[in-house]
Motif scaffolding. Sequence first.
Motif, PDB file in Angstrom:
ATOM      1  N   LEU A 178       0.899  -1.005   0.025  1.00 49.49           N
ATOM      2  CA  LEU A 178       0.237  -0.067  -0.322  1.00 49.49           C
ATOM      3  C   LEU A 178       1.119   1.173   0.228  1.00 49.49           C
ATOM      4  CD1 LEU A 178      -3.006   0.790   0.557  1.00 49.49           C
ATOM      5  CD2 LEU A 178      -2.885   0.942   2.551  1.00 49.49           C
ATOM      6  N   GLY A 179       0.918   1.927  -1.192  1.00 55.47           N
ATOM      7  CA  GLY A 179       1.762   3.459  -1.413  1.00 55.47           C
ATOM      8  C   GLY A 179       2.526   3.235  -1.985  1.00 55.47           C
ATOM      9  N   GLU A 180       2.612   1.909  -2.785  1.00 57.65           N
ATOM     10  CA  GLU A 180       3.637   1.931  -4.178  1.00 57.65           C
ATOM     11  C   GLU A 180       3.027   2.799  -5.025  1.00 57.65           C
ATOM     12  OE1 GLU A 180       4.284  -2.373  -4.613  1.00 57.65           O
ATOM     13  OE2 GLU A 180       5.676  -1.978  -2.682  1.00 57.65           O
ATOM     14  N   MET A 181       1.775   2.673  -5.199  1.00 61.21           N
ATOM     15  CA  MET A 181       0.436   3.717  -6.296  1.00 61.21           C
ATOM     16  C   MET A 181      -0.080   4.432  -6.423  1.00 61.21           C
ATOM     17  SD  MET A 181       1.210   0.705  -9.385  1.00 61.21           S
ATOM     18  CE  MET A 181       0.227  -0.664  -8.666  1.00 61.21           C
ATOM     19  N   PRO A 182       0.344   5.835  -5.060  1.00 62.47           N
ATOM     20  CA  PRO A 182      -0.380   6.149  -4.691  1.00 62.47           C
ATOM     21  C   PRO A 182      -0.968   7.405  -6.248  1.00 62.47           C
ATOM     22  CG  PRO A 182       2.069   6.964  -4.534  1.00 62.47           C
ATOM     23  CD  PRO A 182       1.808   6.281  -5.028  1.00 62.47           C
ATOM     24  N   PRO A 183      -2.732   7.654  -5.496  1.00 55.69           N
ATOM     25  CA  PRO A 183      -3.345   8.654  -5.908  1.00 55.69           C
ATOM     26  C   PRO A 183      -2.622   9.785  -7.000  1.00 55.69           C
ATOM     27  CG  PRO A 183      -4.271   7.956  -4.035  1.00 55.69           C
ATOM     28  CD  PRO A 183      -2.816   7.625  -4.493  1.00 55.69           C
ATOM     29  N   ASP A 184      -3.329  10.476  -7.696  1.00 55.71           N
ATOM     30  CA  ASP A 184      -2.266  12.067  -8.014  1.00 55.71           C
ATOM     31  C   ASP A 184      -3.041  12.221  -6.909  1.00 55.71           C
ATOM     32  OD1 ASP A 184      -2.196  13.994  -8.400  1.00 55.71           O
ATOM     33  OD2 ASP A 184      -3.181  13.587 -11.327  1.00 55.71           O
ATOM     34  N   PRO A 185      -2.138  13.513  -6.564  1.00 60.44           N
ATOM     35  CA  PRO A 185      -2.474  14.463  -5.298  1.00 60.44           C
ATOM     36  C   PRO A 185      -3.452  15.802  -5.759  1.00 60.44           C
ATOM     37  CG  PRO A 185      -0.177  13.926  -5.163  1.00 60.44           C
ATOM     38  CD  PRO A 185      -0.957  13.650  -6.486  1.00 60.44           C
ATOM     39  N   ALA A 186      -3.492  15.944  -6.648  1.00 63.45           N
ATOM     40  CA  ALA A 186      -4.214  16.852  -7.201  1.00 63.45           C
ATOM     41  C   ALA A 186      -6.140  16.732  -7.529  1.00 63.45           C
ATOM     42  CB  ALA A 186      -3.600  17.286  -9.169  1.00 63.45           C
ATOM     43  N   ILE A 187      -6.277  15.198  -7.833  1.00 60.11           N
ATOM     44  CA  ILE A 187      -7.364  15.213  -8.286  1.00 60.11           C
ATOM     45  C   ILE A 187      -7.738  13.906  -6.346  1.00 60.11           C
ATOM     46  CG2 ILE A 187      -8.916  13.074  -9.379  1.00 60.11           C
ATOM     47  CD1 ILE A 187      -6.913  13.175 -11.500  1.00 60.11           C
ATOM     48  N   ASN A 188      -7.332  13.760  -5.686  1.00 58.28           N
ATOM     49  CA  ASN A 188      -7.684  13.089  -4.615  1.00 58.28           C
ATOM     50  C   ASN A 188      -6.895  13.759  -3.217  1.00 58.28           C
ATOM     51  OD1 ASN A 188      -8.488   9.858  -5.549  1.00 58.28           O
ATOM     52  ND2 ASN A 188      -6.413  10.838  -7.033  1.00 58.28           N
ATOM     53  N   LYS A 189      -7.635  15.287  -3.292  1.00 56.02           N
ATOM     54  CA  LYS A 189      -7.303  15.961  -2.474  1.00 56.02           C
ATOM     55  C   LYS A 189      -7.102  15.155  -1.164  1.00 56.02           C
ATOM     56  CE  LYS A 189      -7.057  19.763  -4.682  1.00 56.02           C
ATOM     57  NZ  LYS A 189      -7.581  21.147  -5.099  1.00 56.02           N
ATOM     58  N   ALA A 190      -8.519  14.596  -0.358  1.00 62.35           N
ATOM     59  CA  ALA A 190      -9.074  14.477   0.515  1.00 62.35           C
ATOM     60  C   ALA A 190      -8.091  12.455   0.698  1.00 62.35           C
ATOM     61  CB  ALA A 190     -10.379  13.743   0.721  1.00 62.35           C
ATOM     62  N   TYR A 191      -7.167  12.173   0.256  1.00 61.60           N
ATOM     63  CA  TYR A 191      -6.919  11.048   0.339  1.00 61.60           C
ATOM     64  C   TYR A 191      -5.763  11.275   1.106  1.00 61.60           C
ATOM     65  CZ  TYR A 191      -3.901   6.637  -0.557  1.00 61.60           C
ATOM     66  OH  TYR A 191      -3.422   5.547  -0.505  1.00 61.60           O
ATOM     67  N   PHE A 192      -4.983  12.852   0.778  1.00 60.44           N
ATOM     68  CA  PHE A 192      -3.273  12.861   1.159  1.00 60.44           C
ATOM     69  C   PHE A 192      -3.972  13.786   2.709  1.00 60.44           C
ATOM     70  CE2 PHE A 192      -2.141  11.829  -3.041  1.00 60.44           C
ATOM     71  CZ  PHE A 192      -1.746  11.343  -2.724  1.00 60.44           C
ATOM     72  N   ALA A 193      -4.679  15.185   2.675  1.00 62.40           N
ATOM     73  CA  ALA A 193      -5.658  16.224   3.100  1.00 62.40           C
ATOM     74  C   ALA A 193      -5.794  14.858   4.437  1.00 62.40           C
ATOM     75  CB  ALA A 193      -6.711  16.543   2.872  1.00 62.40           C
ATOM     76  N   ASP A 194      -6.293  13.585   4.268  1.00 63.95           N
ATOM     77  CA  ASP A 194      -6.941  12.983   5.601  1.00 63.95           C
ATOM     78  C   ASP A 194      -5.945  11.687   6.374  1.00 63.95           C
ATOM     79  OD1 ASP A 194      -9.166  14.468   6.155  1.00 63.95           O
ATOM     80  OD2 ASP A 194     -10.424  13.644   4.663  1.00 63.95           O
ATOM     81  N   ASN A 195      -5.363  11.993   5.235  1.00 62.25           N
ATOM     82  CA  ASN A 195      -3.807  10.871   6.001  1.00 62.25           C
ATOM     83  C   ASN A 195      -4.910   8.888   5.819  1.00 62.25           C
ATOM     84  OD1 ASN A 195      -1.872   9.198   6.271  1.00 62.25           O
ATOM     85  ND2 ASN A 195      -1.624  10.071   7.837  1.00 62.25           N
ATOM     86  N   LEU A 196      -5.690   9.285   4.793  1.00 57.10           N
ATOM     87  CA  LEU A 196      -6.792   7.915   4.304  1.00 57.10           C
ATOM     88  C   LEU A 196      -5.680   6.144   4.113  1.00 57.10           C
ATOM     89  CD1 LEU A 196      -9.456   8.853   2.164  1.00 57.10           C
ATOM     90  CD2 LEU A 196      -9.030   8.867   4.689  1.00 57.10           C
ATOM     91  N   GLU A 197      -4.432   6.542   3.779  1.00 55.89           N
ATOM     92  CA  GLU A 197      -3.044   5.829   3.518  1.00 55.89           C
ATOM     93  C   GLU A 197      -3.182   4.704   4.775  1.00 55.89           C
ATOM     94  OE1 GLU A 197       1.353   5.134   2.079  1.00 55.89           O
ATOM     95  OE2 GLU A 197       0.469   5.912   0.356  1.00 55.89           O
ATOM     96  N   SER A 198      -2.415   5.773   5.510  1.00 57.06           N
ATOM     97  CA  SER A 198      -2.415   5.379   7.406  1.00 57.06           C
ATOM     98  C   SER A 198      -3.537   4.660   7.573  1.00 57.06           C
ATOM     99  CB  SER A 198      -1.711   5.951   7.907  1.00 57.06           C
ATOM    100  OG  SER A 198      -1.720   5.949   9.176  1.00 57.06           O
ATOM    101  N   ALA A 199      -4.528   5.651   7.483  1.00 56.48           N
ATOM    102  CA  ALA A 199      -5.831   5.225   8.489  1.00 56.48           C
ATOM    103  C   ALA A 199      -6.571   3.854   7.969  1.00 56.48           C
ATOM    104  CB  ALA A 199      -6.652   6.078   8.035  1.00 56.48           C
ATOM    105  N   MET A 200      -6.797   3.538   6.793  1.00 50.99           N
ATOM    106  CA  MET A 200      -7.038   2.384   5.517  1.00 50.99           C
ATOM    107  C   MET A 200      -5.954   0.956   5.996  1.00 50.99           C
ATOM    108  SD  MET A 200      -6.659   3.340   1.373  1.00 50.99           S
ATOM    109  CE  MET A 200      -8.439   4.372   1.245  1.00 50.99           C
TER     110      MET A 200
END
Length: 790
Positions: free
Chosen positions: A523-545
């Motif tokens: 998980l995190g080897e192929m992260p989504p585009d930050p410009a399109i998936n802002k909440a994924y990074f702002a809410d630290n969803l990778e760690s939460a998942m």
Amino acid sequence: MRYLLFIALALSVADVQAEDVQAFLNEYCIRCHGADKQKADRRFDQIGSDLTNLDTAEHYQEILDQLNLAEMPPDDEKQPAPEDLAAMVKHLTATLATAREAAEDNQGKVVMRRLNRNEYRNTVRDLFSLSMVDFDPTLTFPEDDTVEGFDNNGEGLVTSDYLLQNYLEAARKVADKAVRPGPAPEKIHLNVSGQEIQGKGHGHDPDFARILIKDRQPLAIGSLLKRRIKADGEYVIRIKAKAYNRKSRFADEHLRYNSDEPMRMSISIASKILGQTSQRVVKEFDVPDDEAPVFEHRLWLDEGFAFQVHWANGPDGSLKRILRKILPKYTDDAIYPLRNPVEMYAGAGPELHVYSIEIEGPFYEQWPLPGFERYFPEPPAKPDITYLEESMRRLAEQAFRRPVDEETLAPYLNLTARYLEENNDFWAAARYGIRAILTSPQFLYLVEDNEQQGGLTDWELASRLSYFLWSSMPDGELFALAVKGSLREPEILKQQTERMLKDERAAAFVENFAGQWLHLRKLGEMPPDPAINKAYFADNLESAMKQETFLFFSDLLSSNGSVLNFIDSDYTFLNPALAKHYGVDSVKGDEFQKVSLPANQQRGGLLGHGSILTLTSNGVETQPVVRGVWILENLLGTPPNPPPPDIEPLEPDTRGVATIRDLMEKHRENATCFECHRKIDPLGLALENYDHIGGWRERYQKKAPVDATGTLHDGTAIEGAVSIKQYLLDRPEQFTHCLTEKLMVYALGRRMGFTDRDDIDKIVEESSAEGYGLRDLIKRVVTSEPFLSK
């Protein structure tokens, strides 16, 4: 790598009825697995009939498995009559069972498996009672290869010259940390306030320092930052701070800031590692608007580290952007060119004010430290060679994880004595001796006695158990049971398993087993585009998942919950950010909590976890093939063969004229691809309602409706994830067999072989009869014959 040895079998057992079996293979298998064609790299026209040959026996076991699963012959090939199929299955089952029984009690070659990176780090931690929060002697070790999905498999744990050099350097670092004679280090007590706290580029105030933007601009703490920690130990950090102007005249969207949240101040630990500056956030505080309290945090700091203070949720971006692009929108055009922009913004926008920063320490619960005192108790004022040898003997028995005879110990004592004689420095000689022991094969490898075939000794069993559940060395209680020779007793072994799973060190089992079984490390080897998936990074969803899945596994482990909850469950673990991503409304507060799921939430079980759905995507779009393979490999235990090297991968249709389903159907038109993809594709397509970061969707971005229907290779019609879950729940023994085999591979550090089959089947049968408890399953693994044998 071949681990199991077969004894000679009587001819009546060893020779299957060759004419019947070969006739069956010729009729139904050879067209695809013969001289002209070898689908999946399998060829059965030359298989032979001698079951004393491991490869032959495993070929027949594979054929039997395919027949039992109704995977072969394929639907579009000639099918045997039901009575002929039943007779062949019965015949192969009985013959292979007899062959296994005649094998030598599942005993095999002694396995020398070296410690992987995690095991090495945990072992030196426990050997010397070291704090490993920021100290990691394995940072420069090469990555460990995985075999059968795990990085503790002896087959993949090769040793290179480069690794040997790293072992030498790691041993030096550990020895320096472990040997700390003399009085405790002198305490420091530093306090800076007001103008002593240096702001960065935006002026100063006599009473406080201002932090104006988010954490990319940490507060430089003047003398505190320059004076890095001089001695390992526990320190107290105190910070007096206040939120100022949280709601200002600047619009939140302009500042990229949420003024409705309380300001959060964070403390990070900073150090240069391998030439790179590394930062780790250790604590966050909510800072009030109307008062300036003193926030206190105790933590372990290693020599050479420093700390920094950040505004964790301040305006995002650079101060330059605010001054040049935002400030002019709020300032008279005539005034703006005449004044300093920093002075104009200071006091007008939101700010975190820091009034004082203090650090005190180091503190110790005891001195000398436990890891030092364990091997060097009450050192005399002038310790001599006798004391040194006694210390090295105590260390060697712990480091080698068994009693050490004089012959084994002699080379290390001689090296240490020679160093002491040449350098006349007792503690330097002690460190040299530690380095020698930590670079010994006796320490680096989980050694099993070549002279004694059969069952493990109690010492070997103690190590196998501790590295299975803790990824570390045995503790004193396991050593004491090994001395008594009672660890092998089934009830004691179960009691120890219970005790160890309750220990905090069992977190290593959750992280290392679940992390590799479920591929969470990817998980995190192929992260989504930050410009399109802002909440994924702002809410630290990778760690939460990832945290959701680890907590779910830990909960089943601690409660002895049914492993079928991995397939479907009515609860999960969520924090507010992940709950929002899933569309769950009932989560309050900031922390993760156990949450009951309504039936229509589509989040029960692993297939609803964002971690699994995201790691099986590529950051841009879903990958149904990867998702299908993941299900086959990790839930059904029937991984497909790798694609042939000449097959082009499935490419997305960038023109938007075809759906992923269209592309996959076209891919299956290739006869070489069809056989595997008819099993893979329906499973992956059934998860299409989950997007590339695990969000639920009814339509694609181009508004086309999601079609999650399909037909599995056995004719079962499915629609969506709920159908896959039901398909798996209808076959609980198959999933449990898959999970048991994964546990056995991880526990033993080797592939499963032909003679392990009966033991796995027995564990599955007992689990089925007693409720599929995860904790019970682990106990059955620990008390199984393969676990107790070499």
